[in-house]
Write an enzyme that holds these catalytic residues in place. Structure first.
Site, PDB file in Angstrom:
ATOM      1  N   GLY A 139     -16.205   4.190  -3.248  1.00 24.33           N
ATOM      2  CA  GLY A 139     -16.738   5.534  -3.042  1.00 24.33           C
ATOM      3  C   GLY A 139     -17.939   5.868  -3.894  1.00 24.33           C
ATOM      4  O   GLY A 139     -18.411   7.016  -3.895  1.00 24.33           O
ATOM      5  N   TYR A 187       0.830  -1.207   0.000  1.00 23.51           N
ATOM      6  CA  TYR A 187       0.000   0.000   0.000  1.00 23.51           C
ATOM      7  C   TYR A 187       0.868   1.264   0.000  1.00 23.51           C
ATOM      8  O   TYR A 187       1.783   1.411   0.808  1.00 23.51           O
ATOM      9  CB  TYR A 187      -0.937   0.027   1.201  1.00 23.51           C
TER      10      TYR A 187
END
Length: 385
Positions: free
Chosen positions: A243, A76
């Protein structure tokens, strides 16, 4: 004074910790903080990033609300996610209070140029060497002597189950890892791996992480039944559809402001498609019925109330969004509302479930022979009043 006086009430329901899984006595916050946005390297690829100050602010807000469960990975933000989390825990002196999950298998040195690292084949995959290098780097970046939960990030089909499970067990035996998890892997592989581990006296997986949301329910076909049978926790990622669980008003605001949305791995862009708009409308309807302020909190509650031992991974960069999503812990959906949301995007389990059922009720063959009363399945934890 009473030596065993009850602990003070937590600041939010995030501080009401619960057992991770039937096969694991670890206690964690009911929602995980997804740390894919923590770090400062992925903005060019359409992913939100956070500098160290913003990352610490979000981590502080999560911790101060009672959260202790953080999900990250070696890859990440090109390793800065682990680095920032490690620095934050060291600065706050709270390492042993936190439950940190990280992963190996993706090529976590992809951020380095080929001039810096000419050969990267040892930094990817499920092999024992990849595992060895990754766990030592993660321990260094996280500034810790142990990892609470160590995941196989995906199954690469090049290693034997024995190689992977023996290697993982050795990490547990050495005290470098406490619990094992597996992500984005077929149910048959996980079942076979856990069976080998139990038969050989090794450490089995206790948690599964995979993509699951109101529009993507493939995990309900084989993976979630496998988790229930194996006594494993369920950690859904992408619970808010990258999202795209948003109202029409929110989408219009983003269009006008030019804010846009996440585009990493979103091959059709950041705007919602027809299914995502339909789902958002359904969530908005339920939110109005129950007086919820946020449709994202309804989407999170929907997953948490379908099955027990579900710990959604919720990311983001803004503290106000974190607090808004905690409303999910106050929401109790009725069976009718759960069914309404289920029906918004019909899910076909396919063969053989369409022929002989999925075990939730007696099938047509049994019913042709007689009448039965079936014991109820274990239910999810409902919000505390």
């Amino acid at each position: 004074m009473n030596i065993w006086a009850p602990a003070p009430e937590p600041p939010t329901k995030l501080g009401r910790h619960r057992q991770l899984a039937p096969g694991c006595g670890l206690h964690v916050s009911p929602i995980q903080l997804g740390a894919m946005s923590i770090g400062d390297k992925w903005h060019p690829y359409g992913m939100g990033t956070m500098d160290k100050e913003a990352s610490f602010k979000l981590l502080d807000a999560f911790y101060n609300a009672g959260g202790n469960f953080i999900d990250t990975a070696n890859v990440y933000q090109d390793e800065t996610s682990e680095e920032f989390i490690g620095e934050w825990m060291e600065a706050r002196g709270n390492r042993d209070q936190m439950v940190v999950a990280t992963k190996y298998s993706l090529v976590y040195k992809r951020g380095a140029s080929f001039e810096e690292i000419p050969q990267k084949t040892q930094y990817v995959g499920n092999s024992l060497k990849s595992m060895h290098i990754s766990v030592h780097d993660s321990l260094r970046k996280l500034r810790t002597s142990y990892i609470d939960i160590f995941y196989v990030h995906f199954w690469d089909y090049t290693c034997t189950i024995e190689e992977v499970m023996n290697g993982l067990h050795n990490l547990v035996a050495q005290g470098k890892v406490l619990y094992l998890g597996v992500s984005d892997t077929p149910a048959w592989v996980v079942s076979k791996a856990n069976n080998y581990a139990r038969m050989a006296g090794k450490t089995p997986f206790v948690i599964y992480e995979g993509e699951w949301n109101i529009t993507m329910r493939d995990m309900e076909r084989d993976i979630i039944p496998m988790c229930i049978h194996e006594g494993m926790a369920i950690a859904p990622w992408n619970v808010l559809c990258a999202g795209k669980i948003r109202t029409d008003a929110e989408e219009e605001r983003r269009l006008k402001s030019g804010e846009g949305g996440r585009t990493l791995l979103q091959f059709d862009g950041w705007l919602r498609n027809e299914t995502e708009r339909k789902v958002s409308k359904a969530l908005e309807k339920v939110a109005e019925e129950i007086g919820a302020k946020s449709i994202t909190s309804v989407a999170i509650a929907y997953l948490m109330q379908k099955f027990p031992y579900v710990f959604p991974i919720v990311g983001g960069r803004k503290v106000e969004h974190l607090y808004a999503n905690l409303e999910a812990l106050d929401i109790s959906l009725s069976p009718e509302q759960m069914q309404f949301l289920n029906d918004t995007v019909p899910f076909n389990k396919g063969f053989p479930y369409l022929l002989f059922g999925d075990g939730s009720d007696y099938n047509i063959v049994h019913k042709a022979a007689g009448h039965y009363d079936k014991w109820p399945a274990q239910q999810a934890i409902r919000p505390q009043k």
